[in-house]
Scaffold this active site. Structure first.
Site, PDB file in Angstrom:
ATOM      1  N   GLY A  45       4.521  -5.944   0.424  1.00  0.00           N
ATOM      2  CA  GLY A  45       5.722  -5.402  -0.201  1.00  0.00           C
ATOM      3  C   GLY A  45       6.562  -4.708   0.855  1.00  0.00           C
ATOM      4  O   GLY A  45       6.041  -4.272   1.884  1.00  0.00           O
ATOM      5  N   GLN A  50      12.739   1.170   3.905  1.00  0.00           N
ATOM      6  CA  GLN A  50      11.825   0.984   5.035  1.00  0.00           C
ATOM      7  C   GLN A  50      12.472   0.242   6.201  1.00  0.00           C
ATOM      8  O   GLN A  50      11.891   0.174   7.280  1.00  0.00           O
ATOM      9  CB  GLN A  50      10.570   0.239   4.600  1.00  0.00           C
ATOM     10  CG  GLN A  50       9.697   1.049   3.659  1.00  0.00           C
ATOM     11  CD  GLN A  50       8.466   0.263   3.270  1.00  0.00           C
ATOM     12  OE1 GLN A  50       8.510  -0.556   2.350  1.00  0.00           O
ATOM     13  NE2 GLN A  50       7.377   0.488   3.971  1.00  0.00           N
ATOM     14  N   CYS A 105       0.649   1.660   3.907  1.00  0.00           N
ATOM     15  CA  CYS A 105       2.108   1.496   3.895  1.00  0.00           C
ATOM     16  C   CYS A 105       2.569   1.121   5.299  1.00  0.00           C
ATOM     17  O   CYS A 105       2.101   1.707   6.281  1.00  0.00           O
ATOM     18  CB  CYS A 105       2.753   2.811   3.459  1.00  0.00           C
ATOM     19  SG  CYS A 105       4.548   2.762   3.422  1.00  0.00           S
ATOM     20  N   LEU A 106       3.479   0.156   5.397  1.00  0.00           N
ATOM     21  CA  LEU A 106       3.979  -0.274   6.710  1.00  0.00           C
ATOM     22  C   LEU A 106       4.687   0.859   7.449  1.00  0.00           C
ATOM     23  O   LEU A 106       4.700   0.882   8.678  1.00  0.00           O
ATOM     24  CB  LEU A 106       4.938  -1.470   6.551  1.00  0.00           C
ATOM     25  CG  LEU A 106       4.320  -2.759   5.995  1.00  0.00           C
ATOM     26  CD1 LEU A 106       5.386  -3.834   5.843  1.00  0.00           C
ATOM     27  CD2 LEU A 106       3.177  -3.259   6.872  1.00  0.00           C
ATOM     28  N   HIS A 147       4.120   1.036  -6.002  1.00  0.00           N
ATOM     29  CA  HIS A 147       4.191   1.555  -4.622  1.00  0.00           C
ATOM     30  C   HIS A 147       5.584   1.306  -4.044  1.00  0.00           C
ATOM     31  O   HIS A 147       6.203   2.206  -3.472  1.00  0.00           O
ATOM     32  CB  HIS A 147       3.114   0.878  -3.756  1.00  0.00           C
ATOM     33  CG  HIS A 147       3.140   1.289  -2.325  1.00  0.00           C
ATOM     34  ND1 HIS A 147       2.174   2.102  -1.770  1.00  0.00           N
ATOM     35  CD2 HIS A 147       4.006   1.007  -1.318  1.00  0.00           C
ATOM     36  CE1 HIS A 147       2.465   2.301  -0.483  1.00  0.00           C
ATOM     37  NE2 HIS A 147       3.571   1.631  -0.183  1.00  0.00           N
ATOM     38  N   GLU A 148       6.091   0.069  -4.200  1.00  0.00           N
ATOM     39  CA  GLU A 148       7.417  -0.254  -3.660  1.00  0.00           C
ATOM     40  C   GLU A 148       8.520   0.472  -4.434  1.00  0.00           C
ATOM     41  O   GLU A 148       9.504   0.924  -3.843  1.00  0.00           O
ATOM     42  CB  GLU A 148       7.658  -1.767  -3.671  1.00  0.00           C
ATOM     43  CG  GLU A 148       6.709  -2.564  -2.794  1.00  0.00           C
ATOM     44  CD  GLU A 148       6.586  -2.036  -1.371  1.00  0.00           C
ATOM     45  OE1 GLU A 148       7.594  -1.582  -0.793  1.00  0.00           O
ATOM     46  OE2 GLU A 148       5.466  -2.063  -0.830  1.00  0.00           O
ATOM     47  N   HIS A 151       9.257   3.830  -3.187  1.00  0.00           N
ATOM     48  CA  HIS A 151      10.111   3.882  -1.992  1.00  0.00           C
ATOM     49  C   HIS A 151      11.588   4.035  -2.350  1.00  0.00           C
ATOM     50  O   HIS A 151      12.313   4.760  -1.679  1.00  0.00           O
ATOM     51  CB  HIS A 151       9.940   2.621  -1.136  1.00  0.00           C
ATOM     52  CG  HIS A 151       8.786   2.685  -0.194  1.00  0.00           C
ATOM     53  ND1 HIS A 151       8.694   3.629   0.810  1.00  0.00           N
ATOM     54  CD2 HIS A 151       7.672   1.913  -0.089  1.00  0.00           C
ATOM     55  CE1 HIS A 151       7.568   3.433   1.488  1.00  0.00           C
ATOM     56  NE2 HIS A 151       6.933   2.402   0.962  1.00  0.00           N
TER      57      HIS A 151
END
Length: 196
Positions: A45, A50, A105-106, A147-148, A151
């Protein structure tokens, strides 16, 4: 084109993202570049904040989770090939039992922690062609979407941890924001000293 992923500590990750309309400049190209960026970083994701854009878009492809042997055949089937763009999403309802799952998380590389989330969500969003969708998701699929979604609301998974856990992670999070970490994808670090 791959974008650098914005690291923990950048203010863009704390903004509630703004809605866009279907005339947003180069939307198709932006979405295509987001997919490329996410796959390049081996993510499932990616949200626009991000990559430094405080707008309400995120993408999800749960295919990598579909070969997890701990999942039922039905769950594997649900995750395999699920690839979706979410624009101007709103989670209308979260229901069911809360359950823990180890999230990463990235934007926060090398930190993974158990996070509790509700099992089922009902979400309204526009797809990449700006068709309105109202759907219900559950299990791991719901979790990735939650989760996304966080963001675009300016929330990170580390915000959901206990006070003690947050204290224990403080130094590592600070190092991430300074770029004191090895990652195999491009990142932009908010507190990196010049000349490094």
């Amino acid at each position: 084109m791959t974008f650098p992923i914005i690291a923990y500590g950048d203010p863009v990750l704390r903004k509630v993202a703004a809605e866009i309309n279907k005339d947003y400049p180069d939307l198709k190209s932006l979405i295509s570049n987001m997919w490329e960026t996410m796959y390049n970083a081996s993510g499932v994701g990616l949200a626009a904040p991000q990559i430094g854009l405080p707008i309400r878009i995120f993408i999800v492809d749960t295919t990598p989770f579909s070969d997890d042997e701990d999942l039922s055949e039905e769950e594997q089937k649900q995750l395999d090939g699920f690839k979706q763009v979410f624009i101007n999403a709103t989670i209308e309802e979260e229901s069911g039992e809360e359950w823990p799952f180890n999230e990463g998380c990235l934007s926060i590389p090398d930190i993974r922690e158990d996070v509790n989330r509700k099992d089922t969500i009902r979400i309204t969003y526009f797809d990449e062609d700006f068709n309105k969708q109202v759907k219900t998701f559950d299990g791991l699929l719901a979790r990735v979407i939650q989760h996304e979604y966080d963001h675009i609301e300016g929330i990170l998974f580390t915000d959901k941890l206990s006070t003690l856990k947050k204290r224990l992670l403080k130094g590592r999070l600070s190092n991430i924001s300074k770029g004191k970490i090895n990652v195999d994808y491009r990142m932009r670090f908010p507190n990196q000293k010049k000349g490094r």
